[in-house]
Scaffold this motif. Structure first.
Motif, PDB file in Angstrom:
ATOM      1  N   GLU A 283       0.663  -1.256  -0.055  1.00  0.00           N
ATOM      2  CA  GLU A 283      -0.134  -0.021   0.107  1.00  0.00           C
ATOM      3  C   GLU A 283       0.917   1.276   0.171  1.00  0.00           C
ATOM      4  O   GLU A 283       2.036   1.168   0.567  1.00  0.00           O
ATOM      5  N   PRO A 284       0.238   2.397  -0.538  1.00  0.00           N
ATOM      6  CA  PRO A 284       1.256   3.709  -0.628  1.00  0.00           C
ATOM      7  C   PRO A 284       1.221   3.960   0.643  1.00  0.00           C
ATOM      8  O   PRO A 284       0.222   4.179   1.450  1.00  0.00           O
ATOM      9  N   VAL A 285       2.468   4.461   1.359  1.00  0.00           N
ATOM     10  CA  VAL A 285       2.374   4.919   2.716  1.00  0.00           C
ATOM     11  C   VAL A 285       1.767   6.047   3.099  1.00  0.00           C
ATOM     12  O   VAL A 285       1.064   6.448   3.933  1.00  0.00           O
ATOM     13  N   ASN A 286       1.704   7.103   2.094  1.00  0.00           N
ATOM     14  CA  ASN A 286       1.193   8.297   2.287  1.00  0.00           C
ATOM     15  C   ASN A 286      -0.204   8.237   1.740  1.00  0.00           C
ATOM     16  O   ASN A 286      -0.903   9.367   1.213  1.00  0.00           O
ATOM     17  N   ASP A 287      -0.939   7.194   1.804  1.00  0.00           N
ATOM     18  CA  ASP A 287      -2.368   7.180   1.521  1.00  0.00           C
ATOM     19  C   ASP A 287      -3.192   8.024   2.175  1.00  0.00           C
ATOM     20  O   ASP A 287      -3.357   8.140   3.523  1.00  0.00           O
TER      21      ASP A 287
ATOM     22  N   LEU B 190      -4.964   7.147   5.089  1.00  0.00           N
ATOM     23  CA  LEU B 190      -4.541   6.752   6.507  1.00  0.00           C
ATOM     24  C   LEU B 190      -4.017   8.088   7.167  1.00  0.00           C
ATOM     25  O   LEU B 190      -3.890   7.948   8.392  1.00  0.00           O
ATOM     26  N   ARG B 191      -3.990   9.150   6.429  1.00  0.00           N
ATOM     27  CA  ARG B 191      -3.474  10.497   7.193  1.00  0.00           C
ATOM     28  C   ARG B 191      -3.976  11.743   6.758  1.00  0.00           C
ATOM     29  O   ARG B 191      -4.305  11.509   5.858  1.00  0.00           O
ATOM     30  N   SER B 192      -4.287  12.362   7.965  1.00  0.00           N
ATOM     31  CA  SER B 192      -4.755  13.666   7.511  1.00  0.00           C
ATOM     32  C   SER B 192      -3.372  14.624   7.562  1.00  0.00           C
ATOM     33  O   SER B 192      -2.741  14.630   8.559  1.00  0.00           O
ATOM     34  N   ASP B 193      -3.364  15.299   6.468  1.00  0.00           N
ATOM     35  CA  ASP B 193      -2.190  16.192   6.488  1.00  0.00           C
ATOM     36  C   ASP B 193      -2.225  17.401   7.312  1.00  0.00           C
ATOM     37  O   ASP B 193      -1.467  18.047   7.892  1.00  0.00           O
ATOM     38  N   TYR B 194      -3.542  17.869   7.404  1.00  0.00           N
ATOM     39  CA  TYR B 194      -3.635  19.210   7.979  1.00  0.00           C
ATOM     40  C   TYR B 194      -5.143  18.868   9.069  1.00  0.00           C
ATOM     41  O   TYR B 194      -5.992  18.281   8.852  1.00  0.00           O
TER      42      TYR B 194
END
Lengths: 522, 316
Positions: free
Chosen positions: A31-35, A38-42
């Motif tokens: 899976e792409p790590v920066n999916d 999976l994460r909210s940038d802001y």
């Protein structure tokens, strides 16, 4: 063809999800790590609704808020008589005339090192306070804290305490909400405008500027400054609050280097509080070990930074001590000693925790009864204080010895010297004669050394070795001076200009150089 | 393939570890799964307002580009909707300053130069203004330090060929020296004693020795003194004191226009060079000429009107 295999592969619950092919060797997930999923940038700021707090630290903070805001708003209106030649405002940064007035002290631009010294003292003072009392500056005196405190107080006045504010914030935009928010923002704006307004009074005569500001005749830069500061005050104290401390301010990042195990920090004494329990009686009845913390979350509700002090020392904590007040009130209610959350040094905390672990919680509580006093005298605090005091004393000495007259000498660069008809050599100098006094002075200017030399000024061609020069009050006079050596002695040499105030006998000596051809005449 | 670089410590996606939902225990924050030598990157989100501030800077830049000169073109740049330019702003400031000083310049233009110099405000203005005008118009010959050079007069010293009073300096600047096309120009010509055969080589050598002796730079030469009395004293004076009416330099002092080298003096007697200076009244307005004169006078060698030195030829 969609098969059972695809179904299994796509089922998020399936342990075989992500396998590239059934029957093949299992390939681990790629899976792409920066999916995005999976994460909210802001992260949007989550609103904090600090509850009302009563207690000793709250009282100290209210006193400081009143005092500091009083100083800020009141200072420009203090008058200080300096005679007719200077303004009568006690604290004034006169940028147009390049003078800084602070009560009895008047600083010229070339003396700005006093301000640099003050800034260095402020920095060292901050180090000193931090190493002794932790982030006392952040919690009590920082403008961000003071104005946020004021804005929260207004917010509470208009919208009610924590629960009411949270409820209103979550509610849809009803008429009531609109009315309350408009009232709140108007009040904030008034405070913000007054904040920006007070700032400009430090740079001009306050009563005059107030009339100008109100009548619309003040300089555009004054209105711009007021508007900018009003906008930042409104934004930073009304909406940004803890974000300023956590994300914008560099000071929390420096704290780590300033604190040590003897610095006072707001501490949750977990050796006393844990295990926390909301149903202490039931738990004790059930034979379980129970700490003092009743898990009422009063400390969390009180925190203007929105953290839980029970998680230990955190970057966000400004040590405003409101959680101490909140917890002490609860401890009193449940009949337990105060100080579950307390100002404590790391060293004390560890000592108490050690005692609690070995001799039991009660012994440790007894040991804790006395307030934790920071070990003030230690090498770093002595060093900070020593540096701070040295600079302070040096500045006081410099201020006390600050003369009222001054002189700078600038030798003409081109031509370095001029040979006259009779072979004598003339040098030209630009002298700046400074009179810092409030009245005109007649100063005596003389040549020291070069017994053969004579001088004259551009205004007065009379050859002499000393002249009287009038310098107007509170100003610098440019004076062009010529110095002449006769042909027989026209060689390079050092000498000095001496400026004397006959009234005070204050004397300034400035070294100068006489230039001529190096060859000696026979 | 996928692990190329991993041994050298480059960041890589740890394929071998499931990173989803991994929580860093001490901080309670999720990790990104990126790992450097066992140190994992925490996935701390930026505050959203930061993003908005970031966007706001872009909006600011776009508005700025539209309103102000921003994009460089081949010869010029975009002008911007506001039409603002730093140069036009400077031009406006200069105009404002000129308007503010206009009446002082008017007074400088109309008052006699002595009265301008007596008024402290006007004198200061004239010295500064004259300094600026000097740097534009005069430094080419007289030098940035006004010290001149060989053939170009040093304006700092007290030796004046045509007079060092304010009025004399103003007259010299306004009408120049040997400037054809100005009737009032300073005019004089020294005969070419050698070229035109009036003096022979020996006489020139003798009179050169005599000229040097006038300022104590050499022994007396009786033969030269005779030649000097017969040919030179009419203009330069019996003892070489010079004559400002005809622009004959003083020969008895330490200041030399064409060097004190005997060869240079011989050359000047044989076939003299004559310097020239433009008639500045034809190029500059009278106020500027007055400012220049006051500036030159202020350099240190200026003479008072009617003083002993100012009256031509009366040098001790």
């Amino acid at each position: 063809m969609a098969t059972l295999i695809d179904t299994i592969r796509n089922d998020p619950r399936s342990p075989r999800r992500g396998l590239q092919g059934v029957g093949a060797e299992p390939v681990r997930s790629a899976e792409p790590v920066n999916d995005r999923e999976l994460r909210s940038d802001y992260e949007a700021r989550r609103h904090i609704f600090p509850s009302r707090v009563h207690g000793a630290f709250r009282r100290i903070k209210w006193t400081l808020v009143a005092l500091l805001l009083g100083i800020y708003w009141g200072t420009p209106w203090i008058r200080w008589d300096r005679g007719p030649a200077a303004p009568d405002q006690a604290v004034l940064l006169d940028l147009a005339r390049r003078r800084f007035y602070f009560f009895g002290i008047e600083i010229w631009p070339q003396e700005f090192y006093y301000v640099a010294g003050l800034l260095i003292m402020a920095a060292l003072g901050l180090f000193l306070v931090t190493s002794v009392a932790g982030r006392a500056w952040c919690g009590y005196a920082c403008p961000q804290t003071v104005w946020t405190d004021l804005f929260i107080a207004v917010e509470r006045l208009v919208e009610g305490d924590r629960n009411a504010r949270a409820k209103l914030d979550a509610s849809p935009w009803t008429l009531t909400k609109i009315r309350k928010r408009l009232t709140l923002w108007s009040l904030w704006l008034v405070i913000a405008a007054a904040t920006g307004g007070a700032w400009v009074f430090y740079f001009a005569d306050a009563p005059t500027l107030l009339v100008d500001l109100v009548s619309g005749t003040a300089a555009p830069v004054a209105y711009t400054t007021v508007a900018l500061l009003a906008a930042t005050t409104f934004w930073l104290a009304g909406f940004m609050r803890e974000q300023v401390c956590t994300y914008m301010c560099p000071w929390p990042r420096i704290q780590g280097a300033m604190l040590d195990e003897h610095s006072l920090i707001v501490t949750y004494n977990d050796w006393r509080g844990e295990p926390r329990s909301r149903h202490a009686k039931k738990a004790i009845a059930a034979g379980r070990d129970v700490g003092d913390c009743v898990d009422c979350n009063a400390c969390v509700a009180a925190c203007p930074m929105g953290i839980d002090i029970r998680n230990g020392q955190q970057l966000e904590c400004i040590t405003c001590a409101l959680c101490i007040d909140a917890c002490n009130r609860i401890m009193e209610k449940v009949g337990k000693p105060r100080g579950l959350v307390s100002y404590s040094t790391l060293a004390d905390y560890e000592r108490h925790a050690q005692t609690a672990a070995t001799l039991g919680r009660d012994t440790a509580r007894a040991e804790q009864r006395g307030p934790s006093i920071s070990k003030v005298l230690r090498p770093r605090t002595i060093l900070y204080f020593g540096l701070w005091a040295t600079i302070g004393v040096a500045m006081l000495v410099a201020l006390a010895a600050r003369g009222e007259i001054g002189m700078t000498v600038l030798h003409d660069r081109a031509p370095l010297f001029t040979t006259l008809s009779d072979g004598s050599v003339r040098n030209g100098y630009e002298l700046k004669l400074v009179n810092k006094a409030g009245e005109p002075r007649s100063l005596a200017l003389a040549i020291q050394g070069l017994p053969d030399a004579t001088m004259w000024t551009a205004e007065n061609g009379e050859r002499t070795r000393s002249a009287v020069v009038d310098v107007p009050p509170d100003s610098v006079r440019d004076l062009r001076v010529f110095v002449l050596r006769p042909a027989a002695n026209a060689a390079p040499a050092d000498f000095a200009f001496v400026l004397t105030d006959p009234r005070s006998n204050e004397t300034v000596v400035e070294d100068a150089r006489f230039e001529a051809k190096e060859v000696t005449r026979k | 393939m996928s692990n190329i670089g991993a041994d050298e410590g480059f960041p890589r996606v740890p394929e071998s570890e499931p990173h989803r939902g991994e929580i860093d225990q001490p901080t309670g924050t999720a990790t990104t799964g990126h790992e450097w030598d066992g140190i994992k990157e925490l996935n701390t989100p930026m505050p959203r307002w930061w993003l908005w501030v970031f966007y706001a800077t872009h909006v600011w830049a776009l508005v700025y580009i539209v309103l102000f000169p921003a994009i460089p073109l081949l010869k010029d740049s975009t002008t911007g909707l506001l039409g603002w330019h730093s140069r036009s702003e400077v031009a406006e400031e200069i105009d404002t300053a000129a308007v503010a000083r206009a009446d002082q310049f008017e007074r400088i233009r109309n008052l006699p130069i002595e009265q301008v110099a007596d008024d402290e405000t006007l004198r200061n203005l004239a010295v500064r203004g004259g300094e600026s005008a000097f740097k534009v118009n005069c430094v080419q010959c007289h030098g940035a330090d006004a010290a001149g050079g060989i053939g170009f007069a040093n304006l700092n010293d007290d030796d004046w060929i045509w007079g060092g009073s304010l009025e004399a300096i103003e007259q010299t600047i306004a009408h120049g020296v040997r400037h054809a096309g100005d009737d009032e120009t300073r005019l004089s010509e020294m005969p070419a004693f050698g070229r035109d055969g009036m003096l022979d080589r020996e006489q020139i050598a003798a009179v050169t020795r005599h000229v040097l002796s006038l300022s104590g730079a050499g022994p007396a030469d009786p033969a030269g003194a005779t030649v000097f009395a017969d040919n030179c004293a009419a203009c330069h004076g019996a003892s070489g004191e010079g004559n400002r009416d005809v622009g004959a330099p003083r020969l008895s002092d330490a200041v030399w226009l064409y060097s004190s080298d005997p060869a240079a003096i011989r050359a000047q007697i044989h076939n003299p060079k004559h310097g020239a200076m433009p008639s500045w009244s034809q190029r500059l307005d009278p106020a500027t000429v007055k400012q220049l004169a006051i500036y030159v006078h202020s350099l240190g060698g200026g003479e008072e009107e009617g003083s002993r030195e100012a009256s031509a030829g009366a040098i001790d």
